[in-house]
Write an enzyme that holds these catalytic residues in place. Structure first.
Site, PDB file in Angstrom:
ATOM      1  CB  CYS A   1     -89.668  20.387  21.965  1.00 15.70           C
ATOM      2  SG  CYS A   1     -91.330  19.901  21.429  1.00 15.70           S
TER       3      CYS A   1
ATOM      4  NE  ARG B   1     -97.585  17.057  31.338  1.00 19.38           N
ATOM      5  CZ  ARG B   1     -98.600  16.404  31.900  1.00 19.38           C
ATOM      6  NH1 ARG B   1     -99.715  16.194  31.195  1.00 19.38           N
ATOM      7  NH2 ARG B   1     -98.504  15.953  33.130  1.00 19.38           N
TER       8      ARG B   1
ATOM      9  CB  CYS C   1     -91.366  16.678  17.518  1.00 14.87           C
ATOM     10  SG  CYS C   1     -92.561  17.773  18.311  1.00 14.87           S
TER      11      CYS C   1
ATOM     12  CB  CYS D   1     -89.876  21.305  18.319  1.00 12.32           C
ATOM     13  SG  CYS D   1     -89.221  19.619  18.364  1.00 12.32           S
TER      14      CYS D   1
ATOM     15  CD1 TRP E   1     -52.222  38.278   6.442  1.00 18.22           C
ATOM     16  CD2 TRP E   1     -52.946  37.612   4.430  1.00 18.22           C
ATOM     17  NE1 TRP E   1     -53.440  38.903   6.199  1.00 18.22           N
ATOM     18  CE2 TRP E   1     -53.896  38.502   4.972  1.00 18.22           C
ATOM     19  CE3 TRP E   1     -53.183  37.048   3.183  1.00 18.22           C
ATOM     20  CZ2 TRP E   1     -55.056  38.861   4.299  1.00 18.22           C
ATOM     21  CZ3 TRP E   1     -54.352  37.396   2.497  1.00 18.22           C
ATOM     22  CH2 TRP E   1     -55.271  38.290   3.057  1.00 18.22           C
TER      23      TRP E   1
ATOM     24  CE1 TYR F   1     -59.421  36.814   5.029  1.00 15.70           C
ATOM     25  CE2 TYR F   1     -59.436  35.788   2.859  1.00 15.70           C
ATOM     26  CZ  TYR F   1     -59.997  36.652   3.787  1.00 15.70           C
ATOM     27  OH  TYR F   1     -61.137  37.344   3.466  1.00 15.70           O
TER      28      TYR F   1
ATOM     29  CG  ASP G   1     -54.383  41.018   8.940  1.00 13.56           C
ATOM     30  OD1 ASP G   1     -54.511  40.925   7.707  1.00 13.56           O
ATOM     31  OD2 ASP G   1     -55.106  41.731   9.657  1.00 13.56           O
TER      32      ASP G   1
END
Length: 489
Positions: free
Chosen positions: A38, A41, A65, A68, A416, A420, A436
């Protein structure tokens, strides 16, 4: 995941954007909660409280807020990768299960009582399932208020609220504004649902965006997916209807345009697009883990924002993985195209070259599939039957280890394919494919033992990020001037 207060203090004081979505800071004096980055301050330490989720901050009485917009920060990588009960629950809530099926349905999905589910979530993230779903509905409402001209009543329904009163009360409480005030401040360009819902999908930098689009484009199925002027476009099968998503990488975000048959699918559509592009991952943490490796270090340094592409539909990915066994990318796309043209459902509102949905597992379970060897056809139909019946669950809240064991037990599906699916659909960050062909070629080029046993031994030092390590290895198979990845299926 436990919050380290001192660590949170340092991240908040340095406005470190890498921790956006990891935690939220509640500031007692104005009664708001912020993301770590953010720009306002920095308040005194004694006036700050830290929360793992926006829902927990809201439950403690803090409002989002306005500067932000913490409700719109990237999601926590924890929920995308964790395989425990809390991770499964968070993924299910993100996919809208509580809105559609209630807490009863959520508990049934994971096989525990509602009380146990509530206790686990409160202990882990500081909020129960209803509070988490409420925070998600609030964010969906904000998106619809800012990007459409819908009247308030249908908008509230589309965002998942049961009544206008609930919608108004939630928006006021979370954003300290009325719905009308949020809409006026948005200064929209007049786009409505007919033009698509346009929103930004934030991510943690860096992101190798061109590589992601190239990966998806290399596997695009005509009619289901296409690349248009650097953007990826595809059809979506969602809980309440169909849709089309267009994803265009931009500076600091991915610009998503969603065309939905039913606006109630906004939340699930967003979550699936985020999983597809791996937008909730923490590339810095993964790069820090891999960059000192003597083999992968140079690859990580060259592309620290490389991601592990996911998918928008677990059933579709599983079917496509079987189609891609032992064939080239072009061969797999041809087989998939035949399935789509013969058994895919046409979209009521096609967009460009996206005209069809990929055929559902229920359709393929009984379809007359032709144009491929009998062994592959039988494997696809056996898998489709198991998925359609619910015998195998590949959804957001699945038990990953159990799902992989069940897949491996099906005829025609080998290690495989299972790995995957684990990598791209189950989102297992440690998934690895030692046999692979691409992994073997990459290791050979790098002067390593390319046998499956050798690859497994080498990959031990890359845990728990072997999926990311695989993407770095596959990247070595492309031309030097290109960053696209080559992998079958």
């Amino acid at each position: 995941m436990q919050l380290d207060t001192e660590h949170c203090h340092r991240a908040f004081e340095t406005k470190d954007a890498r921790f956006d979505g990891w935690f939220f800071a509640g500031v007692s004096s104005p009664g708001i909660y912020c993301r770590p980055s953010c720009p306002a301050r920095t308040p005194k330490r004694e006036n700050r409280r830290y929360f793992l989720t926006a829902a927990a901050a809201q439950a403690a009485g803090f409002r989002a807020c306005k500067r932000c917009r913490p409700d719109a920060s990237p999601g926590s990588p924890e929920w995308d990768t964790r395989a425990d009960l809390v991770g499964r629950l968070m993924r299910l809530i993100g996919d809208g299960v509580v809105d559609r099926e209630g807490v009863t349905g959520l508990a049934a999905r994971v096989g525990f009582s509602e009380r146990h589910v509530h206790r686990c979530l409160v202990d882990a993230v500081g909020a129960g399932p209803l509070a988490l779903a409420r925070a998600q509905r609030a964010q969906a409402a904000r998106i619809l208020l800012e990007t459409t001209d819908l009247h308030m009543a249908p908008l509230a329904l589309a965002a998942g609220f049961a009544s206008i009163r609930q919608f108004n009360d939630t928006v006021r409480e979370v954003f300290a504004s009325t719905p009308s005030e949020l809409r006026r401040r948005a200064k929209r360009g007049g786009r409505g649902p007919a033009d698509g819902i346009v929103l930004r999908l934030p991510y943690r930098a860096p992101l190798e965006a061109e590589e992601l689009i190239a990966f998806l484009g290399a596997r695009a199925i005509p009619g289901v997916e296409e690349i248009v002027d650097g953007a990826y476009r595809r059809s979506l099968s969602l809980p309440h209807g169909a849709g089309v998503a267009e994803l265009r990488p931009a500076d600091g975000h991915v610009l998503a345009t969603l065309h939905l048959d039913d606006l109630r699918d906004l939340g699930p559509a967003v979550q699936r697009c985020r999983r597809l592009l791996d937008l909730d991952s923490d590339p810095q943490t993964i790069a820090d883990h891999l960059r000192d490796d003597p083999l992968l270090g140079p690859l990580v340094q060259a592309a620290p924002g490389r991601r592990v592409p996911g998918h928008v539909d677990a059933h579709e990915l599983a079917i496509r993985a079987v189609l891609g066994q032992q064939v080239s990318l072009a061969g797999a796309a041809t087989l998939a195209d035949r399935l789509v043209q013969t058994h895919g459902e046409e979209l009521a509102r096609p967009l460009g070259g996206v005209t069809h949905l990929f055929p559902s597992s229920a359709t393929l379970a009984t379809a007359d599939i032709t144009g491929m060897p009998a062994s592959r056809r039988n494997a696809i139909q056996t898998l489709a039957q198991a998925l359609a019946s619910g015998d195998i669950d590949l959804g957001a809240g699945t038990d990953r280890a159990k799902a992989q064991q069940q897949l491996l037990a099906l005829p025609g599906i080998g290690p495989w394919t299972v790995s995957y699916i684990a990598m791209r659909s189950l989102r297992d960050p440690d998934a690895f494919l030692p046999a692979d062909l691409g992994i073997r070629k990459a290791l050979e080029r790098l002067g390593q033992d390319a046998s499956p046993a050798g690859a497994l031994k080498l990959a031990e030092r890359w845990r728990p990020y072997r999926a990311a390590a695989s993407q770095h290895l596959w990247s070595t198979l492309t031309k030097p001037q290109s960053t696209s990845v080559q992998l079958a299926a």
